[in-house]
Enzyme design. Structure first.
Site, PDB file in Angstrom:
ATOM      1  N   CYS A   1       0.685  -1.291   0.023  1.00 45.65           N
ATOM      2  CA  CYS A   1       0.035  -0.058   0.047  1.00 45.65           C
ATOM      3  C   CYS A   1       0.764   1.302   0.087  1.00 45.65           C
ATOM      4  CB  CYS A   1      -1.021  -0.071   1.052  1.00 45.65           C
ATOM      5  SG  CYS A   1      -2.388   1.225   1.095  1.00 45.65           S
TER       6      CYS A   1
ATOM      7  N   HIS B   1      -3.703  -5.300   1.350  1.00 49.51           N
ATOM      8  CA  HIS B   1      -3.406  -5.848   2.830  1.00 49.51           C
ATOM      9  C   HIS B   1      -3.868  -7.018   3.048  1.00 49.51           C
ATOM     10  CE1 HIS B   1      -2.214  -1.761   4.244  1.00 49.51           C
ATOM     11  NE2 HIS B   1      -3.456  -1.247   3.567  1.00 49.51           N
TER      12      HIS B   1
END
Length: 490
Positions: A331, A429
């Site tokens: 991310c 994630h």
């Protein structure tokens, strides 16, 4: 029939509120109750994506699992994600409404409380019981005005409260009695008992203190919970207290502990793996020699990128890659690995641009609309399934994306991989939670024939241990009475 509501408040942060709520949820679920978790207001950088595309605290996702439920935005209607020491992104019913400093949010609390009560009403109309988690401590005098997280909520919905304290930190009796003393008479009256958490030693030596506490306050001690080692539960926010000692580990992993690190629960599976030694490296610590560096997610990507430069991680990574090491960005970590991060609208701080680490040919621009998706697909570099969730404002563009990390079932591609295969990045994630993905990434990092670890199964086993703990160490007769469970017990 509306649900019974029971709230757990703590004398301090990290007293064990999240864990006790998860334990009570699974215990009640095992007893046949339709039970749901609830946290009116959470402040955390570890978040989860719900099935309906909203964002809530990860602790409430774990508590939902304990109830046999999918995460819902109603389980955590207000989430605060700090992006500085004095400000946070305010998320209401799963979606960001604004960045606010503490004073602005104080003024906004009346509207936030409307969202809290709306979620509360939906839950009590749907379930038999709602187990509620407070935030911080109810005795924080400066936060009492317009409180929506602790006694302000409890008073509004008229629910009983259990007060929990951590004996492992010391001063447990002072914490309990002091907290009780600082409450108003009506708040004090709704505290129905105490739970003492993380006890080690001979309970007989504690008994005189428990007797004194009950005499002094007129309230029962509902139980003393033991210090449970080896629990595999996702943390609400703080980095793990303990680092496992793994002298025989075959793969060494270093993760910079960014000031605004987000979703560090991504690394739970690696921390649990017997062949992996994972270390969070804090400020002013020399980046250690390792096989794999992972740049984690960040709530303030440009600020944390500046921190990496100031701490010498750019030079350490260059040296690491020269010697054949691997680098993975997740991310915000993916965004840092590119050429630049642009924030023209000041979404995460002052408007501007920051030079990236330059290991992937891509640029990222932060945009107002947050991407919130639960996704699945296949890894592009290995024959393995992948699944995870996206939580990001950045949109990345560039040549590196033509060599993706994964191809998703919704037709999109995710992330990027360098031409030499040493550097990869993904927006997903929860990557390591999937055993196939975990195995493939460990092989890429140099660990072949690694043990199989299923962190989801470990979490489920931990939740079962918590329910057993309630059964063996708490006054379940009183719990059954408060939750109206007589008719629900098989």
């Amino acid at each position: 029939m509306t649900a019974r509501v029971l709230m757990v408040q703590g004398c301090t942060s990290d007293a064990g509120k999240s864990t006790l709520v998860a334990a009570l949820c699974r215990w009640a679920y095992r007893r046949g109750l339709r039970v749901a978790p609830f946290k009116p207001q959470n402040m955390a950088l570890n978040s989860a994506v719900t099935a309906d595309g909203g964002e809530i605290g990860r602790a409430q996702a774990v508590q939902a699992q304990a109830c046999g439920l999918e995460p819902s935005i109603d389980f955590n209607p207000v989430l605060l994600k700090p992006n500085s020491d004095v400000g946070a992104q305010v998320i209401v019913h799963g979606h960001p409404v604004a960045n606010m400093d503490a004073r602005d949010y104080h003024d906004y609390k009346r509207r936030a409380f409307d969202a809290v009560l709306a979620s509360h009403r939906r839950l009590v109309d749907t379930y038999d019981a709602v187990i509620v988690e407070g935030a911080g401590s109810p005795a924080e005098i400066n936060l009492r005005d317009r409180d929506i997280a602790n006694m302000g909520y409890a008073e509004a919905v008229d629910c009983p409260v259990i007060l929990i304290a951590d004996i492992d930190r010391g001063g447990v009796f002072a914490h309990l009695v002091g907290t009780l003393t600082l409450l108003s008479p009506s708040e004090r009256a709704r505290v129905i008992g105490f739970v003492i958490n993380r006890f080690r030693g001979d309970l007989a030596l504690l008994q005189s203190g428990l007797d004194w506490l009950e005499r002094e306050t007129g309230k029962p001690v509902l139980g003393v919970l033991p210090y449970l080692h080896g629990l595999q539960l996702e943390a609400e926010d703080a980095l793990p207290r303990e680092r496992a000692n793994k002298p025989q580990a075959l793969l060494r992993v270093a993760v910079p502990a960014l000031p605004r690190i987000s979703n560090h629960t991504d690394f739970d599976a690696l921390r649990a793996h017997p062949d992996v030694d994972l270390r969070f490296v804090g400020p002013n610590e020399t980046p250690p020699a390792c096989d794999l560096i992972i740049l984690p997610g960040s709530k303030s990507t440009r600020a944390d990128l500046a921190w990496l430069h100031a701490q010498g991680w750019d030079r350490a990574m260059a040296r690491h890659l020269r010697y054949g090491g691997k680098v993975l960005g997740i991310c915000g970590g993916l965004q840092m690995l590119g050429r630049a991060v642009h924030d023209p609208q000041g979404i995460e701080g002052a408007p501007g641009s920051s030079e990236g680490l330059g290991w992937l040919e891509l640029d990222t621009t932060l945009e107002t609309r947050k991407q919130l998706h639960r996704v699945a697909g296949r890894l592009a570099f290995a024959d393995a399934h992948v699944q995870g969730y996206e939580i990001h404002c950045g949109i990345s563009r560039g040549e590196a994306l033509t060599s993706p990390f994964a191809r998703l079932d919704d037709g999109r591609s995710d992330g990027a991989m360098s031409a030499d295969g040493q550097v990869m990045g993904s927006y997903l994630h929860g990557l390591f939670d999937d055993p196939q993905t975990l195995s493939a990434l460990l092989q890429w990092a140099g660990l072949h024939h690694a043990a199989t670890v299923d962190v989801r199964a470990l979490r489920e086993a931990s939740i079962e241990r918590l329910a057993d703990m309630v059964e063996h160490h708490l006054n379940t007769a009183l719990l059954e009475k408060w939750l109206g469970m007589t008719a629900c017990v098989p």
